[in-house]
Design a protein around this motif. Structure first.
Motif, PDB file in Angstrom:
ATOM      1  N   CYS B 287       8.095   3.742  -0.207  1.00  0.00           N
ATOM      2  CA  CYS B 287       7.743   3.316  -1.567  1.00  0.00           C
ATOM      3  C   CYS B 287       7.196   4.485  -2.373  1.00  0.00           C
ATOM      4  O   CYS B 287       6.334   5.225  -1.919  1.00  0.00           O
ATOM      5  CB  CYS B 287       6.725   2.190  -1.573  1.00  0.00           C
ATOM      6  SG  CYS B 287       6.479   1.591  -3.247  1.00  0.00           S
ATOM      7  N   SER B 288       7.744   4.623  -3.561  1.00  0.00           N
ATOM      8  CA  SER B 288       7.354   5.749  -4.402  1.00  0.00           C
ATOM      9  C   SER B 288       6.339   5.321  -5.455  1.00  0.00           C
ATOM     10  O   SER B 288       6.141   6.004  -6.434  1.00  0.00           O
ATOM     11  CB  SER B 288       8.598   6.312  -5.082  1.00  0.00           C
ATOM     12  OG  SER B 288       9.209   5.288  -5.835  1.00  0.00           O
ATOM     13  N   CYS B 289       5.711   4.171  -5.249  1.00  0.00           N
ATOM     14  CA  CYS B 289       4.738   3.713  -6.243  1.00  0.00           C
ATOM     15  C   CYS B 289       3.488   4.595  -6.187  1.00  0.00           C
ATOM     16  O   CYS B 289       3.192   5.179  -5.167  1.00  0.00           O
ATOM     17  CB  CYS B 289       4.316   2.278  -5.955  1.00  0.00           C
ATOM     18  SG  CYS B 289       5.666   1.245  -5.468  1.00  0.00           S
ATOM     19  N   SER B 290       2.767   4.609  -7.285  1.00  0.00           N
ATOM     20  CA  SER B 290       1.563   5.426  -7.304  1.00  0.00           C
ATOM     21  C   SER B 290       0.474   4.742  -6.493  1.00  0.00           C
ATOM     22  O   SER B 290       0.497   3.552  -6.276  1.00  0.00           O
ATOM     23  CB  SER B 290       1.071   5.612  -8.733  1.00  0.00           C
ATOM     24  OG  SER B 290       0.923   4.362  -9.348  1.00  0.00           O
TER      25      SER B 290
END
Lengths: 385, 290
Positions: B287-290
């Protein structure tokens, strides 16, 4: 946010452009790539296939470019940052899914290491003849961003920039390399991860009941959710409303398609990256991009040695076209000279933006090699008369 | 007077705000969606983990009507989109729901390669023997001699036998039902959820507007009678013998139910073998979410 250090190969390296592009993708946080082999681009995914299992990601070689260009988008909606890499014939096959990414606002990067065309053309030799295709290749009205590196170092730096733009604007970004930049080996400095700025996904923080998948907050870019998080959203390539539901009325079409364009147009100053060496009132400004800018540099030096007043404008962002700067320069310049490895693509944009205020000279080349500096010089001399 | 609470049990699975749907009277696609929803109820599967991916065509519209994370992709490319979704988030249960033309013609290459890789996808293929959305053209599944808008004098091409195709390519679960077999279809969908790997369920479904009408095969009800009379349940039937004709017998049942390591198990095993401890599981960092 800062780059995840696991993907960053900090240090000074001797890399070709293809490999540097792969390192840029890893540094930017790409953990998924889908590809299909094609010269001269394959080295990007070969390196990715070798590197990504050690940093927590996946590479899959698909059955064709049609598949690769949509598999990566499935991965994006699953939560990954993702990209694909190809060259001319494969790029042609990917056009439909560039349109799908634009319509569904799927952030992703398409790398095109350009070779001579049309058709199979010159698989191992350079061209810059996909520039219009990058902008207009899929059907319908839409906007993309395209960046053009001219060195392995820029293949690293600008690949990160390409991912960052794609996330910021939720738009497919075309990374327009060419065979020479892809295969030339030079020094590439990869900074420490804490010096690399990475744009995270515009992931919604809204509660499920408040989330509107294609609603926007003024800047024209909606917030995204990923599958499996409970939002139960719908994504379609059909014309859709703010709920993401198909709504095929002229009014919805107008609102949606204008927003897809305006979210890029409105930010053009921020997206425009140029390298410029213009003093006051040059007689000639040479406009170039990619590998051709390095040949043009020599031609500009030769012209200056002859006492000609020549400026340089290198397009790093090719799309959206930086027409404002061309318009400004046209007011103080006699002529633009535009060398490119095609028979006249970006030169049309320069001519359009100059709008008759300055003359425009093409320096066409059908591809297969780069220009000779003398050929560009000849046109500079002619243009400065 | 008693007012009955008549909420349809499948309603919670549908985007009721998008009703009415676009399907014609007598079309079988809605029936298959009903069976799908009933399978979800029966299997008590976590709805949040479900994602449904469709291609283009009448069946492609299913994605727009189910209350799930749902993706209406491009023509023929539901399977590769679903592949990316599944690989990026292996916890998802990914269903591909599309038509015969979408999956076996324009998407035919992806169908066989996903079966070969044994990607953990559940494919529901509604086979109405025709391209319906575009007005009733010949599909690779159209039986010989059938009249379509692009074969006005009858089809001469041999048709695909889809169960045979996907079994040969490597699917671990292959079944076929008609829209008459609602219980059996729902049960099969439930079984597919229990399988790990590429599962394929073909549902023979009427298109009264274009296929049945042009071939003088009656309306939706007549087609149900045909399905009832001419269907023969043969579990484990050799898929080479289940090809369809225009008015002949329809062999239905569960043809294939076998185990083969799925793509992600193979990938994991290969990476562990080659890289040992330097292999980092994708699910940990995807997951590339912050």
């Amino acid at each position: 946010m800062k780059a995840d250090p696991r993907g960053v190969l900090t240090g000074t390296h001797f890399l070709d452009g293809d490999h540097a592009c792969c390192e840029g993708a890893l540094a930017a946080g790409a953990r998924f790539a889908a590809g299909y082999p094609i010269t001269p681009s394959t080295e990007v995914v070969e390196r990715f296939a070798s590197r990504v299992p050690k940093v927590g990601g996946t590479f899959i070689q698909m059955e064709d470019e049609l598949a690769a260009s949509i598999t990566l988008q499935g991965a994006v909606w699953g939560g990954a940052k993702a990209f694909t890499v190809t060259s001319g014939p494969g790029f042609s096959l990917m056009m439909e899914h560039i349109g799908y990414a634009a319509m569904t606002e799927t952030p992703c990067v398409f790398v095109d290491v350009q070779r001579g065309g049309p058709s199979t053309g010159l698989p191992t030799l350079p061209a810059q003849a996909d520039m219009m295709q990058a902008r207009w290749g899929s059907h319908g009205d839409y906007e993309i961003i395209a960046l053009c590196p001219n060195s392995p170092q820029e293949c690293f730096d600008l690949t990160i920039q390409a991912f960052n733009f794609s996330e910021e604007f939720r738009v497919p970004v075309m990374f327009m390399m060419d065979e020479v930049v892809g295969h030339m080996t030079e020094k590439v400095i990869i900074p420490p991860a804490d010096q690399i700025e990475v744009v995270p996904r515009r992931h919604t923080r809204k509660a499920v009941e408040d989330y509107l998948p294609y609603g926007t907050n003024g800047d024209g870019v909606p917030e995204m959710a990923h599958a499996g998080e409970g939002y139960k959203f719908h994504v379609t390539g059909l014309t859709h409303d703010e709920h993401g539901y198909p709504n095929m009325t002229p009014a919805t079409q107008d609102k949606l398609v204008r927003r897809l364009q305006n979210k890029i147009h409105d930010a053009i100053d921020r997206i425009t990256l140029l390298e410029e060496e213009c003093f006051d009132s040059e007689d000639v400004v040479v406009v170039s991009y990619g590998i051709t800018s390095r040949v043009a540099q020599r031609a500009i030096e030769m012209a200056r040695e002859r006492g000609l007043k020549v400026g340089k404008l290198r397009l790093i962002t090719c799309w959206p076209f930086p027409e404002k700067r061309i318009r400004e320069l046209a007011a103080t310049t006699k002529a633009f000279v535009v060398p490119e490895l095609n028979l006249g693509q970006m030169v049309r944009e320069v001519e359009r933006a100059a709008n008759g205020k300055a003359r425009t000279f093409a320096v066409p080349h059908a591809g297969g090699s780069v220009h000779r500096p003398e050929d560009i010089l000849k046109v500079i001399v002619e243009a400065s008369r | 007077m008693t007012i009955l609470d008549v909420t349809n049990p499948v309603e919670p699975f549908l985007r009721t705000d998008r009703m009415p749907h676009i399907w014609c009277p007598g079309c079988g696609i809605g029936t298959t969606v009903n069976c799908f929803a009933r399978a979800l109820i029966e299997s008590k599967i976590d709805l949040q983990s479900l994602a449904l991916v469709s291609g283009i065509g009448c069946t492609g519209r299913v994605a727009g009507y189910v209350k799930l994370d749902s993706f209406h992709t491009t023509h023929g490319r539901a399977i590769p989109f679903a592949t990316g979704l599944k690989l990026a988030n292996p916890k998802l249960n990914v269903i591909v729901y599309s038509g015969d033309g979408d999956l076996s013609a324009i998407g035919g290459n992806h169908l066989i390669h996903a079966a070969r890789r044994n990607i953990d996808l559940k494919v529901i293929c509604v086979n109405n023997l025709i391209y319906a959305m575009t007005g009733g053209q010949t599909a690779p599944t159209t039986p010989g001699h059938a009249i379509t808008s692009t074969s006005p004098y009858g089809t001469c091409e041999p048709a695909f036998n889809l169960p045979h195709l996907v079994e040969a390519a490597g699917a671990v679960y292959v079944a076929r039902w008609t829209t008459f077999h609602v219980k059996q279809l729902a049960r099969s969908i439930g079984e597919a959820f229990q399988k790990k790997g590429f599962s394929f369920i073909e549902v023979i479904s009427p298109c009264p507007t274009l296929y049945q009408r042009r071939n003088k095969l009656g309306d939706g009800l007549d087609t149900m009678k045909y399905y009832k009379e001419k269907s023969k349940v043969k579990h484990g039937a050799p898929t080479s013998e289940v090809g369809l004709t225009m008015t002949g017998e329809i062999i239905v049942g569960k043809f294939v139910d076998r185990d083969r390591p799925d793509y992600q198990s193979l990938l994991h095993a290969q990476m562990v073998e080659s890289l040992g401890e330097s292999y980092v599981e994708p699910s940990e960092t995807v997951c590339s979410c912050s």
